[in-house]
Design a protein around this motif. Structure first.
Motif, mmCIF file in Angstrom:
data_model
loop_
_atom_site.group_PDB
_atom_site.id
_atom_site.type_symbol
_atom_site.label_atom_id
_atom_site.label_comp_id
_atom_site.label_asym_id
_atom_site.label_seq_id
_atom_site.Cartn_x
_atom_site.Cartn_y
_atom_site.Cartn_z
ATOM 1 N N LEU A 12 0.821 -1.207 0.000
ATOM 2 C CA LEU A 12 0.000 0.000 0.000
ATOM 3 C C LEU A 12 0.857 1.261 0.000
ATOM 4 C CD1 LEU A 12 -2.901 -0.860 2.494
ATOM 5 C CD2 LEU A 12 -3.121 -0.390 0.054
ATOM 6 N N GLU A 13 1.969 1.221 0.717
ATOM 7 C CA GLU A 13 2.802 2.416 0.802
ATOM 8 C C GLU A 13 3.546 2.704 -0.497
ATOM 9 O OE1 GLU A 13 3.346 5.034 3.469
ATOM 10 O OE2 GLU A 13 1.388 4.192 3.095
ATOM 11 N N ILE A 14 3.567 1.740 -1.399
ATOM 12 C CA ILE A 14 4.159 1.984 -2.719
ATOM 13 C C ILE A 14 3.121 2.576 -3.673
ATOM 14 C CG2 ILE A 14 5.159 0.875 -4.769
ATOM 15 C CD1 ILE A 14 6.494 -1.132 -2.901
ATOM 16 N N SER A 15 1.911 1.989 -3.687
ATOM 17 C CA SER A 15 0.946 2.363 -4.725
ATOM 18 C C SER A 15 -0.149 3.319 -4.280
ATOM 19 C CB SER A 15 0.292 1.089 -5.305
ATOM 20 O OG SER A 15 -0.442 0.408 -4.301
ATOM 21 N N SER A 16 -0.350 3.533 -2.976
ATOM 22 C CA SER A 16 -1.416 4.453 -2.539
ATOM 23 C C SER A 16 -0.921 5.892 -2.449
ATOM 24 C CB SER A 16 -1.983 4.015 -1.183
ATOM 25 O OG SER A 16 -1.010 4.111 -0.163
ATOM 26 N N VAL A 17 0.362 6.083 -2.194
ATOM 27 C CA VAL A 17 0.894 7.431 -2.009
ATOM 28 C C VAL A 17 0.891 8.261 -3.304
ATOM 29 C CG1 VAL A 17 2.937 8.761 -1.297
ATOM 30 C CG2 VAL A 17 2.246 6.738 -0.006
ATOM 31 N N PRO A 18 1.186 7.680 -4.487
ATOM 32 C CA PRO A 18 1.171 8.515 -5.697
ATOM 33 C C PRO A 18 -0.126 9.275 -5.924
ATOM 34 C CG PRO A 18 2.214 6.411 -6.176
ATOM 35 C CD PRO A 18 1.680 6.317 -4.786
ATOM 36 N N VAL A 19 -1.266 8.718 -5.487
ATOM 37 C CA VAL A 19 -2.553 9.375 -5.708
ATOM 38 C C VAL A 19 -2.633 10.707 -4.977
ATOM 39 C CG1 VAL A 19 -5.056 9.110 -5.456
ATOM 40 C CG2 VAL A 19 -3.658 7.149 -6.035
ATOM 41 N N ILE A 20 -1.945 10.840 -3.833
ATOM 42 C CA ILE A 20 -2.050 12.066 -3.041
ATOM 43 C C ILE A 20 -0.933 13.061 -3.340
ATOM 44 C CG2 ILE A 20 -3.278 10.888 -1.191
ATOM 45 C CD1 ILE A 20 -0.639 10.975 0.426
ATOM 46 N N LEU A 21 -0.033 12.743 -4.267
ATOM 47 C CA LEU A 21 1.068 13.665 -4.573
ATOM 48 C C LEU A 21 0.574 15.043 -5.029
ATOM 49 C CD1 LEU A 21 3.718 11.356 -6.304
ATOM 50 C CD2 LEU A 21 3.709 12.209 -3.951
ATOM 51 N N PRO A 22 -0.446 15.131 -5.917
ATOM 52 C CA PRO A 22 -0.941 16.470 -6.266
ATOM 53 C C PRO A 22 -1.467 17.236 -5.056
ATOM 54 C CG PRO A 22 -1.698 14.846 -7.866
ATOM 55 C CD PRO A 22 -1.098 14.083 -6.725
ATOM 56 N N GLY A 31 -4.041 -0.297 -4.144
ATOM 57 C CA GLY A 31 -3.509 0.853 -3.430
ATOM 58 C C GLY A 31 -3.987 2.189 -3.960
ATOM 59 N N PRO A 32 -3.990 2.414 -5.292
ATOM 60 C CA PRO A 32 -4.455 3.707 -5.799
ATOM 61 C C PRO A 32 -5.890 4.036 -5.401
ATOM 62 C CG PRO A 32 -3.254 2.524 -7.492
ATOM 63 C CD PRO A 32 -3.423 1.570 -6.365
#
Length: 522
Positions: free
Chosen positions: A25-35, A152-153
Motif C-alpha cells: 500500500l505504501e508503494i501504490s497508494s501514495v502517488p494518488v495524493i502527490l498532487p 492501493g491507488p
C-alpha cells in the motif's frame, strides 16, 4: 491454553500477510495524493520525487542486511521490531508538517518496511516446512501482497477523499498493531547458528551508489555542470567499489557467479524492465490523470485501478504460458507487451480529444505485460539456480527491482520536466530566463496548475487561457510514455538475446559448476 500447530500457522500467515499488505500500500497508494501534497505541505516537484524515492532507496539499504540480522537474532524478533517500527514511522509521516519531515519519515518507513517484507518471506518458508502447505501459504501471501499493490491507488484515493491525505499514512499504525497480534501468537522463532557476518562495506557502497545516481538525476538542474559531473563520478566510483568488495568478500551480499546462468540473467533483465517503465510511471500517472485529463482524485484512483488490475489477473495465464513455452518466451513477450502499452498510451495522449478513453487501451495493455513478466521472473530467478543459491538469487532479484525503480523514478521526473520546458510557448522564453523556465516546468510537472499565475505573472499576458501550459504538460508526459515504451522494448530484446543463447546442456553445466563452487547459504 495450548494452541494447535494449524492455528499457529494460520495466525502467523495472517500477521505476515497484513504486514506485506501495508508494504504494498505504501508503494501504490501514495502517488494518488502527490498532487494534494504539492499544495498542502507545500512541496515542489523534486520534493514529490523524494517523497517516493526515499522509501525505495531505504528499502534497498536494508534488504540484504535484514536477512543476516534475522538469521542471527531471530526472524520473529526482527519481524516484530520492524513491524512496530513501520507503524511508528507511519505516524511520523502522517503528522509531518513539511516536505523535509515527510521525506525523512518516508526514509525511516522504507527501512522498516523493507526489513519487515524481507522477514515475511523467510518466516513463511520456515513456518510451513511441508512443500504443499508452503506453496499454499505463498499463494495466499502473494494474493494479499498483490491487493496492496493493485488496489492501493483506489484505497489511497478513498482515504484522502473521506478523511485527509494524512490518513493514507496514519492508517498503518492500527494496521501494524493488527499484524503484530497474530504474529506474536503464531510465528515460531527461528535463527541460524551459522549466520554469516554482516557485509557492511557492500551495504555502504551500494547505498551510496544508488542514492548518488538518484540524487544527481533529480537535482541536476540545480547543481550545475561541475557538481553534477563530480557527484556522478562519486556515485560511479561507489558502484565500482561495491563490485570489488563483493568480488573479494568471503561472504558477499551478491554472488555474481549466478549471472553465468543465462536463465537467471534473462530473468533479471525482466526485473529491471518492469521498473524501467511500469512501476516508476505509476508515481506520475495520478498527476497526468488529474492535471492532464482533469479528473478528480477518486476518478484518477479508479483509472489507476485499470493500470494495476490486469497484472493481478494475469498470473494464471502467465503460469500456463511459462509451463508450455518457458521463460525464454514469456519474459521477453511480457516486456514487449508492456512496451506496446506505453506506446499506445503515448499515441492516445497525443490525440486532439485525448481523454481517459483514449488512454485506457494502453493502460490495460501495460498491465497485461506486467502480469506476464512479473510471474515469469519471480518463478525463474530462484528456480534457475541451485537450491543453495536460492536465497542469494531472491536477494539479487528484489535488489534489481528496487534499484531500477529508484533510478527511474528520478529519470522519468527529469524527462518529464525537460519535455515540459521544451514544449512551453515560445513567447515565455523571451520574458523568462533559462532558470525561470526550468522552475516553471518543475511547477507544471507537480500538477498544481491553478496556482501558477501567482508565481509567474508573465503567464497572464503570454498564456492567459492556460492552454499553452496544459499542452506543455501533455507533451512532457508524452516524452515519459515514449521513454517507457522504448525502454521496455529494448530490454525485451536484450532478454530475448540472453535467453536465446542458452542450451539445456550448457545451462545444466553452468548450474552444476555454480553449485559446486558456491558456498552454502546461511
Amino acid at each position: 491454553m495450548t494452541i494447535s500447530s494449524s492455528a499457529r500457522n494460520t495466525a502467523a500467515l495472517a500477521g505476515v500477510c497484513l504486514a506485506s499488505l501495508m508494504f504494498g500500500l505504501e508503494i501504490s497508494s501514495v502517488p494518488v495524493i502527490l498532487p494534494t501534497l504539492e499544495s498542502a505541505l507545500p512541496a515542489d516537484f523534486r520534493a514529490l520525487q523524494w517523497i517516493m524515492n526515499a522509501y525505495t532507496i531505504a528499502c534497498t539499504t536494508v534488504l540484504m542486511a535484514t536477512g543476516t540480522l534475522a538469521d542471527r537474532y531471530g526472524r520473529k524478533r526482527v519481524f516484530i521490531v520492524t513491524t512496530a517500527a513501520f507503524g511508528a514511522t507511519s505516524l511520523i509521516c502522517g503528522l509531518a508538517q513539511s516536505a523535509s519531515i515527510l521525506i525523512a519519515g518516508r526514509f525511516l518507513q522504507g527501512m522498516a518496511g523493507g526489513a519487515m517484507f524481507t522477514c515475511a518471506v523467510a518466516i513463511i518458508s520456515h513456518q510451513f516446512p511441508d512443500g504443499r502447505e508452503r506453496g499454499r501459504a505463498f499463494t495466499i501471501w502473494g494474493v494479499v501482497s498483490g491487493i496492496g499493490l493493485g488496489f492501493g491507488p483506489v484505497i489511497g484515493g478513498m482515504i484522502a477523499a473521506l478523511a485527509s491525505w494524512q490518513w493514507v499514512f496514519l492508517i498503518h499504525a492500527p494496521l501494524a498493531v493488527l499484524a503484530l497480534v497474530p504474529a506474536a501468537i503464531g510465528i515460531r522463532e527461528s535463527r541460524d547458528p551459522h549466520a554469516k557476518k554482516l557485509d557492511v562495506p557492500g551495504i555502504v557502497t551500494l547505498t551510496l551508489a544508488v542514492f548518488g545516481f538518484a540524487y544527481v538525476i533529480t537535482q541536476a538542474a540545480e547543481l550545475g555542470a561541475a557538481a553534477t559531473i563530480g557527484l556522478a563520478g562519486l556515485a560511479f566510483a561507489s558502484f565500482l567499489a561495491f563490485l570489488m568488495v563483493e568480488k573479494r568478500a568471503p561472504q558477499p551480499m551478491f554472488d555474481f557467479s549466478v549471472f553465468r546462468i543465462r536463465r537467471f540473467s534473462g530473468a533479471i533483465i525482466g526485473c529491471i524492465g518492469m521498473n524501467f517503465s511500469y512501476w516508476p510511471f505509476i508515481i506520475y500517472l495520478p498527476i497526468y490523470f488529474q492535471s492532464g485529463l482533469g479528473l478528480g482524485s477518486e476518478a484518477a484512483g479508479l483509472l489507476l485501478l485499470a493500470y494495476t488490475i490486469p497484472f493481478m489477473v494475469m498470473p494464471p495465464v502467465a503460469d500456463h504460458l511459462l509451463r508450455r513455452y518457458g521463460p525464454q518466451a514469456v519474459i521477453p513477450l511480457g516486456m514487449a507487451v508492456m512496451g506496446a502499452g506505453f506506446i499506445a498510451m503515448w499515441l492516445g495522449s497525443g490525440l486532439a480529444q485525448a481523454s481517459w478513453v483514449t488512454l485506457l487501451p494502453g493502460v490495460l495493455l501495460a498491465g497485461v505485460g506486467l502480469g506476464l513478466t512479473s510471474t515469469a521472473v519471480t518463478n525463474t530467478t530462484t528456480g534457475a539456480v541451485p537450491s543453495n543459491r536460492a536465497g542469494m538469487a531472491s536477494g539479487i532479484d528484489i535488489s534489481a527491482r528496487l534499484i531500477a525503480l529508484a533510478i527511474n523514478i528520478a529519470a522519468m521526473g527529469l524527462i518529464l520536466v525537460e519535455g515540459i520546458r521544451r514544449s512551453l510557448p515560445d513567447a515565455l522564453s523571451v520574458v523568462l530566463d533559462r532558470s525561470q523556465l526550468q522552475a516553471l516546468a518543475s511547477s507544471i510537472a507537480a500538477g498544481n496548475l491553478g496556482s501558477l499565475r501567482e508565481a509567474y505573472p508573465a503567464l497572464a499576458l503570454h498564456d492567459p487561457s492556460g492552454a499553452g501550459v496544459h499542452m506543455a504538460l501533455v507533451h512532457g508526459f508524452g516524452w515519459v510514455m515514449l521513454y517507457g515504451g522504448i525502454s521496455a522494448g529494448v530490454l525485451a530484446a536484450i532478454s530475448f538475446l540472453i535467453f536465446g543463447g542458452a542450451t539445456l546442456r550448457a545451462e545444466s553445466g553452468t548450474v552444476a559448476a555454480c553449485a559446486g563452487s558456491a558456498k552454502p547459504d546461511a
